[in-house]
Scaffold this active site. Sequence first.
Site, PDB file in Angstrom:
ATOM      1  N   ASP A 106      40.736  35.974  41.283  1.00 39.88           N
ATOM      2  CA  ASP A 106      39.753  36.680  42.089  1.00 39.88           C
ATOM      3  C   ASP A 106      38.659  37.180  41.143  1.00 39.88           C
ATOM      4  O   ASP A 106      38.814  37.121  39.912  1.00 39.88           O
ATOM      5  CB  ASP A 106      40.449  37.845  42.814  1.00 39.88           C
ATOM      6  N   ASP A 144      35.956  40.326  41.893  1.00 38.89           N
ATOM      7  CA  ASP A 144      35.788  41.782  41.922  1.00 38.89           C
ATOM      8  C   ASP A 144      37.133  42.483  41.793  1.00 38.89           C
ATOM      9  O   ASP A 144      38.077  42.197  42.526  1.00 38.89           O
ATOM     10  CB  ASP A 144      35.116  42.207  43.230  1.00 38.89           C
ATOM     11  N   ASP A 154      43.311  41.367  43.300  1.00 37.94           N
ATOM     12  CA  ASP A 154      43.537  42.795  43.528  1.00 37.94           C
ATOM     13  C   ASP A 154      43.403  43.225  44.982  1.00 37.94           C
ATOM     14  O   ASP A 154      43.725  44.366  45.328  1.00 37.94           O
ATOM     15  CB  ASP A 154      42.528  43.607  42.703  1.00 37.94           C
TER      16      ASP A 154
END
Length: 388
Positions: A128, A130, A331
């Site tokens: 991922d 961000d 996250d």
Amino acid sequence: MDIKSGHSSPVMTDSPQMSNPRLTVRQSRPPYSSSSSSAAAATAVSQNNNLLLTVPRKKTGILDDVKANAWLDAMIASSPTPALVNKDNDATTDMTYQEWTVKYPSALTTFEKIMSVGKGKRIALFLDYDGTLSPIVEEPDAAYMSSDMRTAVQNVAKYFPTAIISGRSRDKVYEFVGLSELYYAGSHGMDIMSPEGESLYHKHLSRTVSINEQGKDVNLFQTASEFLPMIDKVLCSLVESTKDIKGVKVEDNRFCISVHYRNVEEKNWTLVAQCVDDVIKTYPKLRLTHGRKVLEIRPVIDWDKGKAVTFLLESLGLNNCEDVLPIYVGDDRTDEDAFKVLRNGPNHGYGVLVSAMPKVSNAFYSLRDPSEVMEFLKALVTWKRSLG
């Protein structure tokens, strides 16, 4: 892998600096619109493309109490307070985190165990952006990765096929990362691009061969192209309807739209939800999901980050192979779809959740923050080099 378009009502699910974009796509509209500039942006788009929907300045009604509470609860649940994610929490919170890591052990402290499984296997790495490669910041358009992180990603891509799968638009992620040797999947995997010169093939999806700014061929797989005109209209309407709410940012992620409320006072969160609901309620082919202080509007198709992982594994000839170990690091709630695929699907691998606070996840392992992600990437490179 079939892609199915649905016609159900929009729903909110609650599942657990580089200057040039690689490919120029729809540059006539800005990627972000904030409360200070959204009116002009919406008017310009309306005049040029006649896309703006009629959105009443005054709301004809408000969300009923049950719906409003559900929206607000979901928004709060996806937006933990800064105190909970601070490494310097008090001993009680830290102990809770230590207890949590018994179930989700650190991918750094258990690195040798992970690699004992990976020995003799081909590792495929999915990341991922961000909160994983860059820290979560107040301004989404300032989420830059550090030069050290870029070097770590570049080095790991020399040894393992590496893809970045993000909710942001593909072009935007490429601007942030700027590495041509990676696979990029933007809009939660609905817009996938191969590295320059690399071929991708998939039996269920057609590809488009495009030319990047270096004149190199790249492959594009876009699962939701038919929705683009509809998404354009909704984007313009959301810009207009939220322009008077201080702190709102409406982000164009090409195949999905993100409405950020990170800088909106909590007392106005229900108003943000009202504006979004007013716009999308007449679009049954779009659905609403949420992430960390963001509401996201996406097409109702059977596609997510987990499907993107499976697609890339199939396209690379790594699907259903016993000698392949996929690893996904992320996250956000949207990464849970990928964790679930690696936990329960035929492409068995490891999900690694990046979190400084305890939460339920389909991941096997954890890392605390992007700095630990970078250490994990460096460890992968060191391990691979040690094998000769």
